[in-house]
Design a protein around this motif. Structure first.
Motif, PDB file in Angstrom:
ATOM      1  N   ALA A 295       0.834  -1.204   0.000  1.00 47.55           N
ATOM      2  CA  ALA A 295       0.000   0.000   0.000  1.00 47.55           C
ATOM      3  C   ALA A 295       0.859   1.241   0.000  1.00 47.55           C
ATOM      4  N   SER A 296       0.484   2.165  -0.875  1.00 48.11           N
ATOM      5  CA  SER A 296       1.228   3.414  -0.983  1.00 48.11           C
ATOM      6  C   SER A 296       0.283   4.484  -1.472  1.00 48.11           C
ATOM      7  N   ALA A 297       0.433   5.673  -0.948  1.00 49.98           N
ATOM      8  CA  ALA A 297      -0.401   6.801  -1.354  1.00 49.98           C
ATOM      9  C   ALA A 297       0.232   7.587  -2.483  1.00 49.98           C
ATOM     10  N   SER A 298       1.403   7.171  -2.949  1.00 43.08           N
ATOM     11  CA  SER A 298       2.066   7.893  -4.027  1.00 43.08           C
ATOM     12  C   SER A 298       1.393   7.551  -5.343  1.00 43.08           C
ATOM     13  N   GLY A 299       1.562   8.420  -6.333  1.00 41.11           N
ATOM     14  CA  GLY A 299       0.962   8.179  -7.623  1.00 41.11           C
ATOM     15  C   GLY A 299      -0.455   8.729  -7.685  1.00 41.11           C
ATOM     16  N   PRO A 300      -1.127   8.514  -8.830  1.00 42.28           N
ATOM     17  CA  PRO A 300      -2.456   9.085  -9.010  1.00 42.28           C
ATOM     18  C   PRO A 300      -3.527   8.414  -8.170  1.00 42.28           C
ATOM     19  N   LEU A 301      -3.290   7.190  -7.690  1.00 43.31           N
ATOM     20  CA  LEU A 301      -4.315   6.453  -6.966  1.00 43.31           C
ATOM     21  C   LEU A 301      -3.669   5.635  -5.861  1.00 43.31           C
ATOM     22  N   PRO A 302      -4.239   5.612  -4.641  1.00 40.62           N
ATOM     23  CA  PRO A 302      -3.678   4.782  -3.577  1.00 40.62           C
ATOM     24  C   PRO A 302      -3.624   3.321  -4.002  1.00 40.62           C
ATOM     25  N   SER A 303      -2.495   2.653  -3.717  1.00 41.21           N
ATOM     26  CA  SER A 303      -2.317   1.270  -4.137  1.00 41.21           C
ATOM     27  C   SER A 303      -3.342   0.351  -3.497  1.00 41.21           C
ATOM     28  N   ALA A 304      -3.703   0.602  -2.239  1.00 37.52           N
ATOM     29  CA  ALA A 304      -4.666  -0.266  -1.558  1.00 37.52           C
ATOM     30  C   ALA A 304      -6.010  -0.221  -2.270  1.00 37.52           C
ATOM     31  N   LEU A 305      -6.408   0.955  -2.725  1.00 38.05           N
ATOM     32  CA  LEU A 305      -7.676   1.102  -3.431  1.00 38.05           C
ATOM     33  C   LEU A 305      -7.648   0.358  -4.766  1.00 38.05           C
ATOM     34  N   LEU A 306      -6.525   0.492  -5.479  1.00 29.51           N
ATOM     35  CA  LEU A 306      -6.400  -0.170  -6.767  1.00 29.51           C
ATOM     36  C   LEU A 306      -6.363  -1.687  -6.600  1.00 29.51           C
ATOM     37  N   ARG A 307      -5.647  -2.157  -5.570  1.00 28.05           N
ATOM     38  CA  ARG A 307      -5.573  -3.594  -5.311  1.00 28.05           C
ATOM     39  C   ARG A 307      -6.956  -4.162  -4.991  1.00 28.05           C
ATOM     40  N   ALA A 308      -7.749  -3.438  -4.215  1.00 25.11           N
ATOM     41  CA  ALA A 308      -9.087  -3.915  -3.860  1.00 25.11           C
ATOM     42  C   ALA A 308      -9.981  -4.034  -5.097  1.00 25.11           C
ATOM     43  N   TRP A 309      -9.830  -3.095  -6.013  1.00 22.14           N
ATOM     44  CA  TRP A 309     -10.646  -3.172  -7.228  1.00 22.14           C
ATOM     45  C   TRP A 309     -10.172  -4.300  -8.138  1.00 22.14           C
ATOM     46  N   VAL A 310      -8.851  -4.446  -8.291  1.00 20.60           N
ATOM     47  CA  VAL A 310      -8.309  -5.503  -9.146  1.00 20.60           C
ATOM     48  C   VAL A 310      -8.695  -6.876  -8.610  1.00 20.60           C
ATOM     49  N   ALA A 311      -8.697  -7.018  -7.279  1.00 24.91           N
ATOM     50  CA  ALA A 311      -9.033  -8.304  -6.663  1.00 24.91           C
ATOM     51  C   ALA A 311     -10.525  -8.602  -6.683  1.00 24.91           C
ATOM     52  N   GLY A 312     -11.349  -7.682  -7.166  1.00 25.03           N
ATOM     53  CA  GLY A 312     -12.782  -7.907  -7.216  1.00 25.03           C
ATOM     54  C   GLY A 312     -13.488  -7.675  -5.898  1.00 25.03           C
ATOM     55  N   GLU A 313     -12.835  -6.989  -4.961  1.00 26.97           N
ATOM     56  CA  GLU A 313     -13.443  -6.732  -3.659  1.00 26.97           C
ATOM     57  C   GLU A 313     -14.345  -5.503  -3.668  1.00 26.97           C
ATOM     58  N   MET A 314     -14.296  -4.727  -4.745  1.00 26.88           N
ATOM     59  CA  MET A 314     -15.100  -3.512  -4.839  1.00 26.88           C
ATOM     60  C   MET A 314     -16.094  -3.688  -5.984  1.00 26.88           C
ATOM     61  N   THR A 315     -17.321  -4.031  -5.640  1.00 21.14           N
ATOM     62  CA  THR A 315     -18.347  -4.271  -6.659  1.00 21.14           C
ATOM     63  C   THR A 315     -19.491  -3.264  -6.605  1.00 21.14           C
ATOM     64  N   ALA A 316     -19.521  -2.414  -5.583  1.00 20.11           N
ATOM     65  CA  ALA A 316     -20.580  -1.413  -5.455  1.00 20.11           C
ATOM     66  C   ALA A 316     -19.963  -0.073  -5.101  1.00 20.11           C
ATOM     67  N   GLN A 317     -20.681   1.005  -5.414  1.00 23.22           N
ATOM     68  CA  GLN A 317     -20.155   2.334  -5.120  1.00 23.22           C
ATOM     69  C   GLN A 317     -20.022   2.546  -3.617  1.00 23.22           C
ATOM     70  N   ARG A 318     -19.047   3.341  -3.260  1.00 22.85           N
ATOM     71  CA  ARG A 318     -18.830   3.617  -1.838  1.00 22.85           C
ATOM     72  C   ARG A 318     -18.050   4.906  -1.712  1.00 22.85           C
ATOM     73  N   LEU A 319     -18.063   5.477  -0.503  1.00 23.10           N
ATOM     74  CA  LEU A 319     -17.263   6.655  -0.186  1.00 23.10           C
ATOM     75  C   LEU A 319     -16.071   6.194   0.617  1.00 23.10           C
ATOM     76  N   ASP A 320     -14.893   6.541   0.136  1.00 24.36           N
ATOM     77  CA  ASP A 320     -13.685   6.156   0.864  1.00 24.36           C
ATOM     78  C   ASP A 320     -13.661   6.879   2.209  1.00 24.36           C
ATOM     79  N   PRO A 321     -13.522   6.154   3.344  1.00 21.28           N
ATOM     80  CA  PRO A 321     -13.596   6.809   4.660  1.00 21.28           C
ATOM     81  C   PRO A 321     -12.442   7.758   4.925  1.00 21.28           C
ATOM     82  N   ASP A 322     -11.313   7.543   4.262  1.00 17.27           N
ATOM     83  CA  ASP A 322     -10.148   8.407   4.517  1.00 17.27           C
ATOM     84  C   ASP A 322     -10.188   9.673   3.668  1.00 17.27           C
ATOM     85  N   THR A 323     -10.376   9.510   2.370  1.00 13.15           N
ATOM     86  CA  THR A 323     -10.333  10.663   1.467  1.00 13.15           C
ATOM     87  C   THR A 323     -11.710  11.261   1.193  1.00 13.15           C
ATOM     88  N   ARG A 324     -12.794  10.565   1.594  1.00 13.39           N
ATOM     89  CA  ARG A 324     -14.164  10.964   1.278  1.00 13.39           C
ATOM     90  C   ARG A 324     -14.381  11.054  -0.238  1.00 13.39           C
TER      91      ARG A 324
END
Length: 550
Positions: A295-324
């Motif tokens: 996980a890293s916050a560098s770059g255009p998108l946090p790595s943890a967020l990208l990993r969750a989407w790639v792994a199929g863990e994000m299937t519905a819209q949501r508000l990120d609790p950290d960045t809103r």
């Protein structure tokens, strides 16, 4: 009237037994002189009046289909045994008219014969003036009684309704008109347990609900306008590369987001394309990233967020609790198509209305991306990932028409891989497929996004160079030729292969006047390059053949 007819019929039958016409006429006259009988007729089966009172009608002949005394019975078909009706005679005087059969008696058959079963008809008309006068009097009295009763009831109802109905209804009408004019703060304020008070209470409740509904409709109208804009804009193109900037701009506009990120599949299986649209930037920034590590916050998108989407863990819209930030996965059925991440505006947090728009935005963008994916499958050659011949032909027609309309040149390259048959013969068709796949990748890498490469057939390819003249097309063609020849292709098992290509170049309108001529001139130039030794470029406008060669 029926009883009188029966008595007369019996008397006449007795008189007729005596075979005395004068006595029969005398009987009819005696009955008629009583004052109530206006007419007595005995009509034989032929319709002739055999005996009559008054005697002046004796000898008349009735037509059963035309004369009034006959039509009452004969209009319905078979005559009845007896019929009594209230009607008017020829002078218009109301009468009771009775018609009855005069059957022959068994003892009459000695004179008249057994075939004469029917002697005739007895027709009696009795004055009905007195009866009708009584009926008229009764009718007039009933009418007057009803009129007086209605007047009294009306006056009583008027007094009651004025106090208990009219004034309350006037209040209801006034309030309803004000509410209808848009004043939803109007209230009737009526108390009581009767129906009018219940209507007033319901009208007050309705006004309150209308005020809420109008406000909700206003919000929904704004939402519908936004949804229409979404549908209209994502429907402008079926090409994924055209849709990506549209989706970025649309998301920023609808959600008022200062920064929007769009993630889609990259050129390689483990790569992801990340487009970033920031407020004030002229165009999106493009990044290609590999599967993220820790996980890293560098770059255009946090790595943890990208990993969750790639792994199929994000299937519905949501508000990120950290960045809103709003995370909107783009999915069609079970297929993941992309991810939109929109930063929350500083002056306007994402509320329920914004989240509803997020859902609509994600749904429509998902459908548009899926349509673009399916369209790409239809127009793309599966092996080389360049366009199919049919799409190439359509685009060439479009580009030539655009060139003719706006005066911008367009060029066409025809490329043929040299000695490709020997590749299949020596290494086999699987190796030939590897070579064609790599050739397609190098062809796409050496062109602009506006250019249109296609597989023309077998080992022959075509390229449409938009807004490019002949000299410019020669430069592009030689650059492609050199790039293909410079790097050997790895076929596996330590085997490498170097490909060369012969290229023919033609431009519109310099070398051709039609699409067909343009293809023919470029094809001829390619064959001249083959004849000149291969691995070279020939221009359709050159007289001798090779205009550029290795």
């Amino acid at each position: 009237m029926a009883a009188l007819g029966e008595v007369l019929k019996a008397a006449l039958q007795q008189q007729m037994l005596r075979i005395t016409d004068d006595l029969l006429e005398l009987t009819l006259t005696d009955v008629g002189d009583s004052g109530e009988i206006r007419r007595l007729l005995v009509v034989d089966p032929s319709g002739r009046v055999a005996h009559a009172f008054p005697r002046s009608e004796r000898g008349l002949v009735f037509d059963k289909t035309r004369d009034a005394p006959c039509r009452n019975c004969h209009d319905g078909g078979k005559p009845a045994t007896a019929l009594t009706s209230l009607t008017t005679d020829a002078s218009g005087i109301p009468v009771f008219r009775m018609a009855t059969k005069l059957p022959n008696q068994p003892r009459c058959q000695g004179c008249h014969g057994t075939a004469a079963r029917f002697t005739g008809m007895l027709l009696v008309e009795r004055d009905a003036g007195a009866a009708t006068a009584v009926l008229a009097t009764v009718r007039h009295r009933l009418t007057a009684t009803w009129a007086v009763t209605l007047v009294v009831l009306a006056l009583a109802l008027l007094g009651v309704t004025t106090r208990y109905v009219h004034h309350p209804l006037q209040r209801l009408i006034t309030a309803a008109r004000r509410i209808g004019a848009g004043d939803f703060g109007t209230r009737v304020g009526m108390r009581g347990r009767d129906e009018v008070a219940a209507v007033g209470t319901a009208l007050d409740s309705m006004a309150a609900h209308l005020a809420d509904s109008v406000e909700e409709i206003r919000h929904q109208g704004l939402e519908m306008a936004v949804l229409y804009s979404i549908v209209e804009r994502v429907s402008r193109s079926v090409f994924l590369e055209d849709l990506k900037p549209i989706v970025l701009d649309l998301t920023a506009e609808v959600l008022r987001s200062p920064r929007v990120v769009l993630v889609t599949a990259g050129p390689e299986p483990d790569e992801w394309e990340v487009l970033v649209r920031a407020a004030g930037a002229d165009s999106p920034q493009r990044h290609v990233v590999r599967m993220p590590g820790p996980a890293s916050a560098s770059g255009p998108l946090p790595s943890a967020l990208l990993r969750a989407w790639v792994a199929g863990e994000m299937t519905a819209q949501r508000l990120d609790p950290d960045t809103r930030g709003a995370c909107l996965p783009l999915r069609f059925r079970e297929r993941s198509l992309g991810l939109i991440v929109a930063d929350e505006p500083r002056d306007r947090p994402f509320d329920a209305d914004a989240q509803r728009l997020m859902g609509a935005l994600a749904n429509h963008c998902s459908v548009a991306f899926e349509n673009a994916r399916l369209y790409a499958l239809v127009i793309t050659d599966e092996l080389t990932q360049v366009y199919s011949l049919r799409h190439f032909q359509l685009r060439l027609e479009e580009e030539v028409n655009r060139s003719r309309r706006y005066g911008q040149p367009v060029a066409l390259l025809i490329l043929d891989i040299d000695h490709f048959k020997t590749v299949n013969d020596r290494y086999g068709h699987p190796a030939g497929d590897v070579a064609l796949r790599e050739f397609g990748a190098r062809l796409r890498a050496g062109l602009r996004s506006a250019d249109v490469p296609c597989r023309y057939g077998g080992e022959e390819f075509g390229v449409i160079l938009t807004n490019t003249d002949g000299p410019g097309a020669l430069i592009v063609a030689d650059r492609l030729r050199a790039a293909i020849a410079a790097a050997p292709i790895d076929l596996g098992d330590g085997v490498t292969l170097t490909l060369t290509v012969s290229v023919g170049v033609a431009s519109y309108p310099a070398d051709a006047a039609t699409v067909r001529d343009l293809v023919g001139r470029a094809d001829q130039a390619m064959y001249r390059a083959k004849q000149a030794g291969r691995n070279r470029v020939c221009d359709a406008s050159s007289a001798g053949g090779a205009s550029a060669a290795t």
